[in-house]
Write a protein that holds these residues in place. Structure first.
Motif, short mmCIF file in Angstrom:
data_model
loop_
_atom_site.label_atom_id
_atom_site.label_comp_id
_atom_site.label_asym_id
_atom_site.label_seq_id
_atom_site.Cartn_x
_atom_site.Cartn_y
_atom_site.Cartn_z
N THR A 4 12.10 82.22 -25.87
CA THR A 4 13.50 82.30 -26.28
C THR A 4 14.20 83.39 -25.50
O THR A 4 13.59 84.17 -24.76
CB THR A 4 13.58 82.61 -27.78
N GLY A 5 15.54 83.46 -25.66
CA GLY A 5 16.32 84.43 -24.90
C GLY A 5 15.94 85.86 -25.21
O GLY A 5 15.88 86.71 -24.33
N GLU A 6 15.68 86.15 -26.51
CA GLU A 6 15.32 87.52 -26.87
C GLU A 6 13.99 87.91 -26.24
O GLU A 6 13.82 89.02 -25.73
CB GLU A 6 15.27 87.63 -28.39
N GLU A 7 12.99 86.98 -26.28
CA GLU A 7 11.71 87.27 -25.65
C GLU A 7 11.86 87.41 -24.14
O GLU A 7 11.21 88.23 -23.51
CB GLU A 7 10.72 86.16 -25.99
N VAL A 168 22.13 77.01 -7.80
CA VAL A 168 21.20 77.90 -8.50
C VAL A 168 21.92 78.68 -9.60
O VAL A 168 21.41 78.87 -10.71
CB VAL A 168 20.52 78.85 -7.51
N GLY A 169 23.15 79.13 -9.31
CA GLY A 169 23.90 79.86 -10.34
C GLY A 169 24.22 78.98 -11.53
O GLY A 169 24.12 79.41 -12.69
N ALA A 170 24.65 77.72 -11.27
CA ALA A 170 24.94 76.81 -12.38
C ALA A 170 23.67 76.53 -13.20
O ALA A 170 23.71 76.48 -14.44
CB ALA A 170 25.53 75.51 -11.84
N ARG A 171 22.55 76.34 -12.52
CA ARG A 171 21.29 76.08 -13.24
C ARG A 171 20.88 77.30 -14.06
O ARG A 171 20.40 77.16 -15.18
CB ARG A 171 20.20 75.72 -12.23
N ARG A 172 21.08 78.49 -13.50
CA ARG A 172 20.72 79.70 -14.24
C ARG A 172 21.58 79.85 -15.49
O ARG A 172 21.09 80.19 -16.56
CB ARG A 172 20.87 80.91 -13.33
N GLU A 176 20.36 79.91 -19.38
CA GLU A 176 20.74 80.97 -20.32
C GLU A 176 21.43 80.39 -21.55
O GLU A 176 21.21 80.84 -22.68
CB GLU A 176 21.65 81.98 -19.62
N SER A 177 22.27 79.37 -21.32
CA SER A 177 22.93 78.72 -22.45
C SER A 177 21.91 78.04 -23.36
O SER A 177 22.01 78.12 -24.59
CB SER A 177 23.95 77.71 -21.94
N LEU A 178 20.92 77.40 -22.75
CA LEU A 178 19.89 76.76 -23.56
C LEU A 178 19.07 77.78 -24.33
O LEU A 178 18.68 77.56 -25.48
CB LEU A 178 18.98 75.91 -22.66
N ALA A 182 18.75 77.99 -28.26
CA ALA A 182 17.45 78.01 -28.94
C ALA A 182 17.35 79.20 -29.88
O ALA A 182 16.85 79.08 -31.00
CB ALA A 182 16.32 78.05 -27.90
N ASP A 183 17.86 80.37 -29.44
CA ASP A 183 17.88 81.54 -30.32
C ASP A 183 18.72 81.28 -31.56
O ASP A 183 18.34 81.62 -32.68
CB ASP A 183 18.42 82.76 -29.57
N SER A 184 19.89 80.66 -31.34
CA SER A 184 20.77 80.37 -32.46
C SER A 184 20.12 79.40 -33.44
O SER A 184 20.16 79.60 -34.66
CB SER A 184 22.09 79.79 -31.95
N LEU A 185 19.48 78.36 -32.90
CA LEU A 185 18.79 77.41 -33.78
C LEU A 185 17.64 78.06 -34.52
O LEU A 185 17.42 77.79 -35.71
CB LEU A 185 18.28 76.22 -32.95
#
Length: 432
Positions: A4-7, A168-172, A176-178, A182-185
């Motif tokens: 997840t983003g926090e990890e 690469v920037g759009a994919r990054r 990050e959005s995903l 995932a963190d929000s879910l």
């Protein structure tokens, strides 16, 4: 495994502005290659400019090493690359700088402006080089080759890194959005689990309170009458054997009624087969029990208003002077309403047995258009302390339980002493 983003954020940790040590090592390697390239290209530049070769090498080393800060200041790297383009230096730095700039979070207009400047600078330098080469006789192609070679070279050095950086920037940003989603879910699921546990705990507490009220009503009333009859039995056992026999029969009947009501409550708690109870989680036991209890009440299991006369007769048989009056058109109500009204009268009569033994009591029941009202009022007891002689303890939960029942149905409950020295219990319950 996914993180997840926090990890992901917690896993990062590198020197200075680098997120990882591997990224720092990679940038230092690129900077070293760029510095070597610019140093080599600085030799012909120094000769053409009439400068010492050492000065050209040092200048190339300093200019090429700027690539080490590409992640922190990509604009500075691109500007340096544009500045040294006329000296025919820094091709690696220009390509990597444009890629880093396009992959960054900078506005698109800044990226487009700097990429355009790099394109124009490379175009001019390439045009001049090709023209000089043709003038020297190194090239024998027509004049159309000069702009074509300059345009192709400049586009080849600017367009691919910019397009790759944008991708690469759009994919990054998408990743990050995903991660954030995932963190929000995960937080929402955790919150839902906590709320479900809270609701289950609340349901268990409500069920325990309901069972406690039922047990109190059944045990307190029946046992209180049994104690009163037992005391009377002890008093008349030798003087009037026939009356003693009748009192003993009443005690047995009341005991059997108390056991029957207790079995009904335990039957509600045991509803559902062994297989169902085995697969139901512990957190859902309170909810299932509360639902089963509610169904039992709605299906009519338990006391109803038709049994009020019997209830009053039991108190009269125990020696209480009690009268029952009913006003309005008698009709049926929902099971929970009739049971609540019955329990209020039952508990009020039990309190009279406990605290005002021998006092005359009036029970009034009124059927109104949109509600049902009940009142139990006793006169002052003939002798102070008669209740204590019967040995009836009081837990102090009777009035609280009655109020909880009535308020839970949207009704009004009032209790308190009267001006004449007695006690009055009044309740109004909506009919719907």
């Amino acid at each position: 495994m996914t993180t997840t983003g926090e990890e992901f954020t917690a896993a990062r940790g590198g020197p200075l502005w680098w997120t990882r040590w591997r990224s720092a090592a990679f940038d230092w390697s690129l900077a070293l290659l760029s510095a070597v390239e610019c140093a080599v290209e600085g030799v012909p530049f120094a000769r053409d400019a009439g400068l010492p070769v050492a000065a050209g090498v040092v200048f190339g080393l300093l200019a090429g090493s700027v690539l080490v800060v590409r992640r922190q200041w990509p604009i500075a790297v691109v500007l340096v690359a544009i500045a040294i383009t006329p000296a025919q230096m820094g091709f690696l730095m220009g390509i990597v700088g444009l890629y880093t700039l396009a992959a960054s979070e900078l506005p698109r207009r800044i990226i487009g402006s700097l990429a355009g400047m790099q394109l124009v600078g490379t175009l001019i330098v390439t045009f001049v080089q090709v023209r000089q080469s043709m003038d020297r006789g190194h090239q024998t192609v027509g004049d159309w080759f000069i702009p074509f070679a300059a345009l192709a070279t400049s586009l080849g050095l600017t367009a691919p890194p910019v397009l790759l950086g944008l991708y690469v920037g759009a994919r990054r940003r998408l990743m990050e959005s995903l991660r954030e989603r995932a963190d929000s879910l995960e937080r929402e699921l955790q919150l839902l689990a906590e709320r479900a546990e809270e609701r289950a705990e609340w349901a268990r507490n409500e069920e325990r309170t309901r069972i406690a009220r039922e047990m109190h009503d059944v045990v307190a009333h029946r046992v209180s009458l049994m104690v009163v009859h037992a005391a009377a039995l002890q008093a008349v056992a030798r003087k009037d054997p026939d009356k003693a026999v009748r009192n003993a029969a009443l005690v047995g009947d009341m005991g059997r009624q108390a056991l029957t009501e207790l079995r009904e409550m335990l039957g509600v708690l045991r509803s559902g087969g062994p297989r169902e109870r085995a697969v139901v989680p512990l957190a859902a036991v309170g909810v299932a029990a509360a639902a089963a209890a509610s169904r039992a009440v709605e299906e009519g299991e338990g006391p109803c208003l038709e049994e009020l006369e019997e209830l009053v007769g039991q108190s009269a048989a125990a020696g209480m002077v009690v009268d029952l009056s009913v006003e309005g058109e008698v009709r049926s109500y929902a099971g929970v309403i009739e049971q609540t009204a019955y329990r209020v009268v039952q508990e009020a009569l039990t309190n009279v047995h406990k605290h005002a033994a021998g006092a005359k009591t009036h029970v009034r029941l009124a059927h109104r258009v949109a509600e049902i009202a009940m009142q139990v009022e006793n006169e002052p007891p003939p002798e102070v302390g008669s209740a204590s002689s019967a040995g009836l303890p009081s837990g102090g939960n009777g009035l609280v339980g009655m109020k909880e029942r009535v308020v839970g149905l949207g009704g009004v409950f009032v209790s308190g002493p009267t001006e004449a020295g007695g006690f009055r219990v009044s309740a109004v319950i909506p009919a719907a």
